[in-house]
Design an enzyme around this catalytic site. Sequence first.
Site, PDB file in Angstrom:
ATOM      1  N   GLU A  83       0.801  -1.218   0.000  1.00 59.67           N
ATOM      2  CA  GLU A  83       0.000   0.000   0.000  1.00 59.67           C
ATOM      3  C   GLU A  83       0.838   1.274   0.000  1.00 59.67           C
ATOM      4  O   GLU A  83       0.304   2.365  -0.213  1.00 59.67           O
ATOM      5  CB  GLU A  83      -0.952  -0.007   1.199  1.00 59.67           C
ATOM      6  CG  GLU A  83      -2.065  -1.047   1.061  1.00 59.67           C
ATOM      7  CD  GLU A  83      -2.987  -1.106   2.256  1.00 59.67           C
ATOM      8  OE1 GLU A  83      -2.599  -0.600   3.322  1.00 59.67           O
ATOM      9  OE2 GLU A  83      -4.089  -1.664   2.123  1.00 59.67           O
ATOM     10  N   GLU A 114       7.133 -21.924   7.992  1.00 61.90           N
ATOM     11  CA  GLU A 114       7.623 -21.070   9.067  1.00 61.90           C
ATOM     12  C   GLU A 114       8.694 -21.757   9.920  1.00 61.90           C
ATOM     13  O   GLU A 114       9.379 -21.095  10.704  1.00 61.90           O
ATOM     14  CB  GLU A 114       6.476 -20.622   9.962  1.00 61.90           C
ATOM     15  CG  GLU A 114       5.847 -21.707  10.813  1.00 61.90           C
ATOM     16  CD  GLU A 114       4.806 -21.130  11.758  1.00 61.90           C
ATOM     17  OE1 GLU A 114       4.944 -21.397  12.974  1.00 61.90           O
ATOM     18  OE2 GLU A 114       3.883 -20.432  11.313  1.00 61.90           O
TER      19      GLU A 114
END
Length: 273
Positions: A83, A114
């Site tokens: 953004e 992960e």
Amino acid sequence: MSEEFIKTTEQASLYDNLEQMDIKTLLKNINQEDQKVALAVNKQLPQIENLTHRIVKQLENGGRLFYIGAGTSGRLGILDASECPPTFGVSSELVIGIIAGGDQAIRNAVENAEDHELQGWDDLKDYKISSKDIVVGIAASGTTPYVVKALEKCNQENIPTGCITCNKNSPLAKVANLPIQVIVGPEFVTGSSRMKAGTAQKMVLNMLTTTTMIQLGKVKGNQMVDMQLSNQKLIERGTKMIQEATGFSYKESQIALKKYGNVREAIKNINHD
């Protein structure tokens, strides 16, 4: 003696028998828990300030901001990074989000991604990371190996590090140079850290990049004068911003925006044409 590490993000919910609650009660209780998040963030303002100062310094000196995380945390980092270009008109290479498991993990969970201890650093190296940059690890638990080991390696390479986590005294907070620990307590659904922990992380990320971009001169007054004009709504918003700043008509402002392609440039030059 250091304090004991307790995963409050994994502790039992303060509520039980959720399946027996009606919709109104569920929503009311979720909202009640969410109200605790802003207060928890408020307690970390000094730490958020410290990290922001360092981010601004690194970016002013030609560095980049990296977010690295897994699952929800990784997705939130990518969201915030993605953004920045449309909002502030900066390069997509200035703020970069990295997620365990790569781009496919943005939409779908990648099994055991992960837990790969070396992959985080390898992913950072793909961007030719250096001591000019800064890396912020994001992990609600503060224990994600992919993130913790990546920050450890950054420290060894003199790359400044920060983190956003929701457990106190976690391995991640201990390895980060500038840790932020937003302790939101147990989740409404036990262990569902996409809820309060995710909200806390999103709030902190908003604060980090918004404040940084303002400090870097990407906002004038209170407006996004460098935003990308990528759709009609933003073109109209930009036109009105020029109109308000110059006193010109909507049509004149629209012509200026089209000519210069940027709100800041239009405002700066419109009176000199």
